[in-house]
Design a protein around this motif. Structure first.
Motif, PDB file in Angstrom:
ATOM      1  N   HIS A   1      13.613   5.280  -0.890  1.00 34.30           N
ATOM      2  CA  HIS A   1      13.427   6.333  -1.885  1.00 34.30           C
ATOM      3  C   HIS A   1      13.180   5.707  -3.258  1.00 34.30           C
ATOM      4  N   LYS A   2      12.521   6.461  -4.104  1.00 34.60           N
ATOM      5  CA  LYS A   2      12.181   5.977  -5.451  1.00 34.60           C
ATOM      6  C   LYS A   2      13.425   5.574  -6.236  1.00 34.60           C
ATOM      7  N   GLN A   3      14.574   6.244  -5.946  1.00 34.48           N
ATOM      8  CA  GLN A   3      15.807   5.951  -6.681  1.00 34.48           C
ATOM      9  C   GLN A   3      16.268   4.505  -6.483  1.00 34.48           C
ATOM     10  N   LEU A   4      15.833   3.867  -5.392  1.00 37.52           N
ATOM     11  CA  LEU A   4      16.261   2.499  -5.097  1.00 37.52           C
ATOM     12  C   LEU A   4      15.343   1.452  -5.721  1.00 37.52           C
ATOM     13  N   GLU A   5      14.339   1.904  -6.470  1.00 38.89           N
ATOM     14  CA  GLU A   5      13.329   0.978  -7.001  1.00 38.89           C
ATOM     15  C   GLU A   5      13.954  -0.078  -7.898  1.00 38.89           C
ATOM     16  N   HIS A   6      14.852   0.321  -8.796  1.00 41.42           N
ATOM     17  CA  HIS A   6      15.473  -0.648  -9.701  1.00 41.42           C
ATOM     18  C   HIS A   6      16.355  -1.619  -8.926  1.00 41.42           C
ATOM     19  N   ARG A   7      17.083  -1.130  -7.955  1.00 35.29           N
ATOM     20  CA  ARG A   7      17.959  -1.984  -7.148  1.00 35.29           C
ATOM     21  C   ARG A   7      17.134  -3.019  -6.389  1.00 35.29           C
ATOM     22  N   LEU A   8      16.001  -2.629  -5.835  1.00 41.82           N
ATOM     23  CA  LEU A   8      15.160  -3.551  -5.087  1.00 41.82           C
ATOM     24  C   LEU A   8      14.512  -4.584  -5.996  1.00 41.82           C
ATOM     25  N   THR A   9      14.200  -4.185  -7.207  1.00 43.33           N
ATOM     26  CA  THR A   9      13.561  -5.114  -8.145  1.00 43.33           C
ATOM     27  C   THR A   9      14.510  -6.245  -8.525  1.00 43.33           C
ATOM     28  N   THR A  10      15.784  -5.886  -8.771  1.00 40.35           N
ATOM     29  CA  THR A  10      16.760  -6.904  -9.169  1.00 40.35           C
ATOM     30  C   THR A  10      17.343  -7.647  -7.971  1.00 40.35           C
ATOM     31  N   ASN A  11      17.343  -7.002  -6.814  1.00 38.39           N
ATOM     32  CA  ASN A  11      17.917  -7.619  -5.615  1.00 38.39           C
ATOM     33  C   ASN A  11      17.146  -7.163  -4.381  1.00 38.39           C
TER      34      ASN A  11
ATOM     35  N   HIS B   1      21.284 -10.109  10.212  1.00 40.16           N
ATOM     36  CA  HIS B   1      20.034 -10.716   9.769  1.00 40.16           C
ATOM     37  C   HIS B   1      19.852 -10.454   8.284  1.00 40.16           C
ATOM     38  N   LEU B   2      19.408 -11.490   7.594  1.00 41.68           N
ATOM     39  CA  LEU B   2      19.108 -11.395   6.172  1.00 41.68           C
ATOM     40  C   LEU B   2      17.635 -11.029   6.021  1.00 41.68           C
ATOM     41  N   CYS B   3      17.392  -9.950   5.293  1.00 37.24           N
ATOM     42  CA  CYS B   3      16.019  -9.446   5.142  1.00 37.24           C
ATOM     43  C   CYS B   3      15.599  -9.478   3.679  1.00 37.24           C
ATOM     44  N   ILE B   4      14.325  -9.721   3.465  1.00 38.71           N
ATOM     45  CA  ILE B   4      13.760  -9.758   2.108  1.00 38.71           C
ATOM     46  C   ILE B   4      12.637  -8.741   2.024  1.00 38.71           C
ATOM     47  N   VAL B   5      12.716  -7.903   0.993  1.00 33.50           N
ATOM     48  CA  VAL B   5      11.699  -6.873   0.777  1.00 33.50           C
ATOM     49  C   VAL B   5      10.511  -7.497   0.061  1.00 33.50           C
ATOM     50  N   GLU B   6       9.324  -7.284   0.604  1.00 32.77           N
ATOM     51  CA  GLU B   6       8.096  -7.765  -0.025  1.00 32.77           C
ATOM     52  C   GLU B   6       7.656  -6.714  -1.041  1.00 32.77           C
ATOM     53  N   LEU B   7       8.059  -6.922  -2.292  1.00 36.19           N
ATOM     54  CA  LEU B   7       7.860  -5.905  -3.329  1.00 36.19           C
ATOM     55  C   LEU B   7       6.389  -5.565  -3.557  1.00 36.19           C
ATOM     56  N   ASP B   8       5.499  -6.530  -3.388  1.00 36.62           N
ATOM     57  CA  ASP B   8       4.078  -6.277  -3.648  1.00 36.62           C
ATOM     58  C   ASP B   8       3.414  -5.499  -2.508  1.00 36.62           C
ATOM     59  N   SER B   9       4.175  -5.170  -1.450  1.00 33.08           N
ATOM     60  CA  SER B   9       3.591  -4.423  -0.317  1.00 33.08           C
ATOM     61  C   SER B   9       3.820  -2.920  -0.437  1.00 33.08           C
ATOM     62  N   ARG B  10       4.365  -2.481  -1.541  1.00 37.11           N
ATOM     63  CA  ARG B  10       4.728  -1.070  -1.704  1.00 37.11           C
ATOM     64  C   ARG B  10       3.524  -0.156  -1.571  1.00 37.11           C
ATOM     65  N   GLN B  11       3.692   0.905  -0.750  1.00 37.44           N
ATOM     66  CA  GLN B  11       2.667   1.937  -0.558  1.00 37.44           C
ATOM     67  C   GLN B  11       3.354   3.300  -0.477  1.00 37.44           C
ATOM     68  N   PRO B  12       2.737   4.362  -1.051  1.00 34.18           N
ATOM     69  CA  PRO B  12       3.326   5.707  -0.910  1.00 34.18           C
ATOM     70  C   PRO B  12       3.451   6.075   0.575  1.00 34.18           C
ATOM     71  N   ARG B  13       4.570   6.647   0.946  1.00 34.36           N
ATOM     72  CA  ARG B  13       4.777   7.009   2.350  1.00 34.36           C
ATOM     73  C   ARG B  13       3.954   8.243   2.696  1.00 34.36           C
ATOM     74  N   GLN B  14       3.381   8.241   3.908  1.00 31.46           N
ATOM     75  CA  GLN B  14       2.609   9.373   4.400  1.00 31.46           C
ATOM     76  C   GLN B  14       3.279   9.935   5.652  1.00 31.46           C
ATOM     77  N   ASP B  15       3.239  11.286   5.781  1.00 32.77           N
ATOM     78  CA  ASP B  15       3.796  11.896   6.984  1.00 32.77           C
ATOM     79  C   ASP B  15       2.794  11.800   8.137  1.00 32.77           C
ATOM     80  N   GLU B  16       3.100  12.449   9.260  1.00 31.65           N
ATOM     81  CA  GLU B  16       2.260  12.346  10.455  1.00 31.65           C
ATOM     82  C   GLU B  16       0.861  12.916  10.233  1.00 31.65           C
ATOM     83  N   ARG B  17       0.740  13.837   9.263  1.00 26.28           N
ATOM     84  CA  ARG B  17      -0.559  14.461   8.987  1.00 26.28           C
ATOM     85  C   ARG B  17      -1.342  13.723   7.909  1.00 26.28           C
ATOM     86  N   GLY B  18      -0.759  12.636   7.401  1.00 28.26           N
ATOM     87  CA  GLY B  18      -1.451  11.876   6.368  1.00 28.26           C
ATOM     88  C   GLY B  18      -1.163  12.337   4.960  1.00 28.26           C
ATOM     89  N   ASN B  19      -0.228  13.305   4.801  1.00 31.76           N
ATOM     90  CA  ASN B  19       0.119  13.793   3.466  1.00 31.76           C
ATOM     91  C   ASN B  19       1.143  12.851   2.818  1.00 31.76           C
TER      92      ASN B  19
END
Length: 911
Positions: A9-19, A68-86
């Motif tokens: 969710h967008k609310q986690l954007e700051h958390r992901l940027t710093t960590n 497992h330790l996971c790392i988010v690839e910040l430059d891969s961000r894309q708006p999420r689309q539902d099954e209909r492409g919205n």
């Protein structure tokens, strides 16, 4: 390296940027279905619950590791689309990959994260990600050296200092690699290789060498302590690890108790608790004396860094286990206060904060390891029929048997038990029904050209919305229900069917015929003469019972003690069964009893217990109430009707329903063993001031319920010799502060223990929320006394806008998992905060339980409780929105669809 996609969710954007780093934990679960096939429903769950990640393990075959330790690839961000492409608002897809020590970029990310945390308050656990990765993977110098060369010099220095520090907990082979890495930056790395580890391995004939293995220091210690080889005194002498292992298996003193301090930080948490218990056992045996300074080391060990490193390597970012430190802290507090108190709520809270990972503030005290868990106890059977029954002697009220009085009653009955006939009318004149032609005209589709700014007109289809449904005030649709024949209300010639609705209007009603029916009501019951009839107790207010209440008066009442109820056959609280066994010589030889003898014995026992209970009920009624002479032949007291007295008897004698042929035997037992609670509850009962009046038996209060037997019987030293089963009660008794007192109902913990359990539970559950949302300061208790003393908190920062503004925090009494926060939860009209998880607020049973406690202890029920009796919400199907407090109803949305939810917030709820 595994790579997959995760939605945030967008609310986690700051958390992901710093960590941009997080851990996944494998929650393994599989079962065999009916066809004999194994079904795997294991999931990878994010350790950080705020991330809310859950992946089906069968689709993400990462490895066999539990974490497992996971790392988010910040430059891969894309708006999420539902099954209909919205595009889904405020949600984004990121690619994520599992970190590896062979990837320089992953190492650089972890180096920067470590440096960031080391410069902040959460530096105690700054190494968790980096240390975990170095521990689980085989690594060689080049990737780490290369990654260090690519970061800033300041970052490289921070990392090198860290490797010199926490690197000592890794295997000897990895430490040797780290020594060569940090040497290039001018740092000296001293390999940590305790000689007693290899010495112990040699003495137990282990087939591997510590210095040449991939085992870290903790794994090596665990291997030795888990060894099943019998250790003799000669083998153990001079090696503190083997001496510890031998100490656990005999009753001899430890060679040097100061060694416990060194070993404490290297063993896992269960062994730490074992060490504490065994030391106290030696104090009990007189092998040593209580040492306050040594106990301080169990609370805050001088080698606590190794405890943190072990946690990072084995349970990364999981709640910190504080069982032993908490226990030691409270024993020290008790000792310092000369046995008067344990830690206060704020003290426990401060202890939790100073010992946790503040970047992931989660703790687990696991107090079930040193406090007895409630086994359900022996409590009142909620299905118990009651010790008494009652009946009312009634007589028809002739003043009400008139047409003038009866006619509006008939109309009310039709309104309550039938349906008013509907009709369609125009909303501008609801008095005149629309005929079929008018209605068809109103509902037909219409087209209207609508001017547009373009070059052509666009037609619009629409319908009138002024046709609404109304109901006649003098016509009903009736069919028989509730075993009542509506024909008694109607003139002859009108017949109501059981299956098909019949239209009835005022002209068809016959008050005279209905009065004739009312005069026959006494014949439906036992007639006593002089127009009186006996109405037995009832719960369901059927139509017939409503007529009885409306058209008759209560002359007298009868109270009948039940002859076939038991205190609880499986508990033998009067000792009847035990005496019977002794009389027959079976008390120690139950195996000699044949099945037929046992059945005969149990039948006789049931009869004697029922007789004993009946005698006690009778004595109690005669002692407490002036009910007149008891009719022994027909088993009842008969006296003038007093509603207040009857209500008091019904409550005090637990009346629930009459005994019938369908009553199951279990419902005749007053007591039952409760099922062990789903959530661990610590046994902390409080002896009631009064005895149970009916059985003349003592009992405890336990979480608002009566408990006649608890699980504290083995919590004194006189009844416990196995030191491994010691609880906190045994430990504090050893140093002279017994906190259990013997009562006629069993053992009862002293007030200090009950308060300690309450405040510690609340601190553990709530402390993640105890943070001011305005200034970030820690919240402390706002009220020092009263029932809710640990439910209200406030900010103590005088410069904060929220200074001393109370915040209510409490877990839902109903679902046990919904955390109610007054900053987020609204209140129902009765003033109860609404649970955000299950929507609970209040119900009649709560108010009844509150009143019952005062009644049983002969105290007046407070006015605030009296006013709420019968006015609960949830048991009537009434719920309120936790966000705004609006009642949840069936409402219609803008599209004409109906939903069960909040009409204000437009939130839909499944209740």
């Amino acid at each position: 390296m595994a790579r997959f996609k995760v939605t945030f969710h967008k609310q986690l954007e700051h958390r992901l940027t710093t960590n941009p780093v997080f851990f996944l934990r494998l929650d393994a679960y599989s079962y065999i279905d009916r066809n004999g096939n194994e079904v795997d429903e294991s999931k990878w769950i994010s350790v950080d619950h705020d991330l809310n990640i859950s992946l089906e393990a069968k689709h993400y075959k990462i490895t066999r590791r539990n974490y497992h330790l996971c790392i988010v690839e910040l430059d891969s961000r894309q708006p999420r689309q539902d099954e209909r492409g919205n595009i889904v608002a405020d949600e984004y897809d990121y690619f994520v990959h599992t970190a590896t020590a062979q990837n320089e970029n992953d190492l650089i990310t972890l180096f920067k994260l470590y440096t960031y945390h080391m410069q902040r308050p959460e530096k105690d656990y700054a190494c968790v990600e980096l240390l975990w990765l170095l521990n689980v993977e085989s690594f060689i110098n080049p990737p780490i050296q290369s990654a260090l060369s690519r970061v800033e010099q300041n970052t490289a220095r921070w990392v090198c200092c860290g490797l010199v520090d926490f690197g000592r907990s890794l295997s000897v082979l990895k430490q040797q690699q780290l020594r060569s890495i940090v040497a290039a930056y001018g740092y000296t790395f001293r390999v940590y290789e305790p000689s007693y580890i290899q010495d112990a391995l040699t003495r137990i004939n282990a087939d591997w060498h510590y210095s040449n293995s991939n085992k870290n220091v903790f794994q090596a210690v665990d291997t030795i302590l888990n060894s099943e080889i019998a250790i003799n005194t000669k083998q153990a002498r001079g090696n503190m690890l083997l001496e510890l292992l031998k100490w656990f298996d005999n009753s001899e003193p430890f060679s040097d108790y100061s060694h416990l301090v060194n070993l404490y930080a290297l063993v896992d948490e269960p062994v730490r608790l074992k060490m504490l218990k065994r030391w106290f056992h030696d104090i009990r045996l007189g092998h040593t004396t209580f040492d306050q300074e040594l106990l301080e080391q169990f609370k805050d060990n001088r080698f606590a860094k190794f405890i943190r490193y072990r946690h990072c390597m084995e349970h990364p970012c999981e709640p910190i286990l504080l069982t032993v430190p908490l226990l030691a802290d409270n024993i020290l507090t008790l000792y310092s206060s000369n046995g008067m108190n344990f830690q206060s709520f704020d003290g426990v809270l401060d202890f939790a904060i100073t010992h946790c990972d503040t970047s992931h503030p989660a703790i687990d005290f696991k107090m079930d390891r040193f406090l007895p868990i409630c086994d359900g106890g022996t409590q009142r059977n909620s299905e118990f029929v009651g010790f008494v029954d009652y009946a009312l002697i009634r007589k028809l009220d002739e003043s009400k048997l008139t047409e003038r009085y009866v006619l509006p009653i008939i109309q009310n009955l039709l309104d309550n038990f039938a349906q008013r006939k509907p009709y369609t009318a125009c909303q501008w004149d609801t008095t005149v029904p629309l005929n079929a032609e008018q209605l068809q005209h109103c509902l037909k589709a219409r087209s209207l050209p609508q001017a547009d700014s373009g070059a052509f007109n666009r037609p619009t289809t629409w319908r009138l919305k002024c046709a609404i449904t109304c109901h006649y005030k003098d016509r009903w649709l009736v069919k028989n229900c509730n075993n009542f024949d509506f024909n008694v209300l109607l003139k002859d010639g009108v017949q109501v069917d059981d299956m098909v609705q019949t239209e009835v209007d005022l002209s068809m009603l016959s008050p005279t015929k209905f009065i004739e029916f009312l005069r026959l009501i006494p014949t439906r019951f036992e007639e006593l003469g002089n127009g009186e009839f006996l109405v037995p107790s009832y719960r369901q207010r059927t139509l017939l019972m409503q007529l009885v209440e409306e058209f008759s008066t209560i002359e007298r009442m009868r109270v009948m003690p039940n002859k076939t109820v038991y205190a609880g056959l499986s508990f033998d609280i009067f000792g009847i069964r035990r005496r019977m066994l002794e009389e027959h010589g079976y008390s120690d030889q139950l195996h000699r009893i044949t099945l037929s003898q046992l059945e005969e014995l149990n039948e006789r026992y049931a009869g004697l217990e029922a007789k004993e209970v009946f005698a006690r009920i009778l004595k109690s009624l005669k002692t407490n109430y002036n009910l007149g002479i008891f009719n022994e032949e027909e088993n009842f007291f008969e006296t003038k009707f007093d509603r207040n007295v009857l209500i008091e008897i019904i409550r005090k004698y637990y009346y629930r329903q009459s005994i019938t042929e369908r009553t199951i035997k279990n419902n005749l037992n007053f007591l039952e063993s409760k099922i062990t609670p789903r959530y661990p509850l610590f046994c902390s009962p409080s002896l009631a001031e009064a005895r149970n009046e009916i059985l003349d038996f003592p009992y405890f209060w336990c979480r608002g319920n009566e408990c006649f037997h608890n699980c504290l019987g083995k919590q004194t030293l006189a009844e416990m010799n196995n030191w491994e089963n010691y609880s906190m009660f045994h430990l504090i008794e050893i140093i002279g502060y017994p906190k259990l007192q013997k009562t006629e109902a069993g053992y009862e913990p002293k007030t200090e223990v009950i308060q300690f359990i309450a405040v510690t539970n609340k601190a553990m559950q709530k402390f993640r929320r105890l943070k001011c949302r305005d200034c970030g300061h820690l919240l402390f208790t706002d009220r020092s006394s009263g029932y809710n003393r640990n439910n209200y908190y406030a900010c103590v920062n005088p410069n904060c806008a929220e200074y001393h503004r109370p915040v209510y925090l409490s877990y839902c009494f109903q679902c046990k998992k919904g955390l109610i926060d007054s900053r987020d939860s609204a209140q129902c009209p009765n003033g109860w905060y609404i649970c955000p998880s299950c929507l609970s607020c209040c119900d009649d049973a709560q108010y009844e339980r509150q009143a019952q406690r005062y009644i049983l202890e002969h105290k007046p029920v407070p006015l605030r409780i009296q006013q709420k009796l019968g006015k609960g919400h949830n048991n009537k199907g009434i719920h309120y929105c936790p966000t705004c407090g609006t009642q949840i109803i069936l409402y219609q949305d803008n599209h004409g669809d109906f939903h069960k939810g909040c009409p204000q917030c437009r939130e839909i709820y499944n209740i």
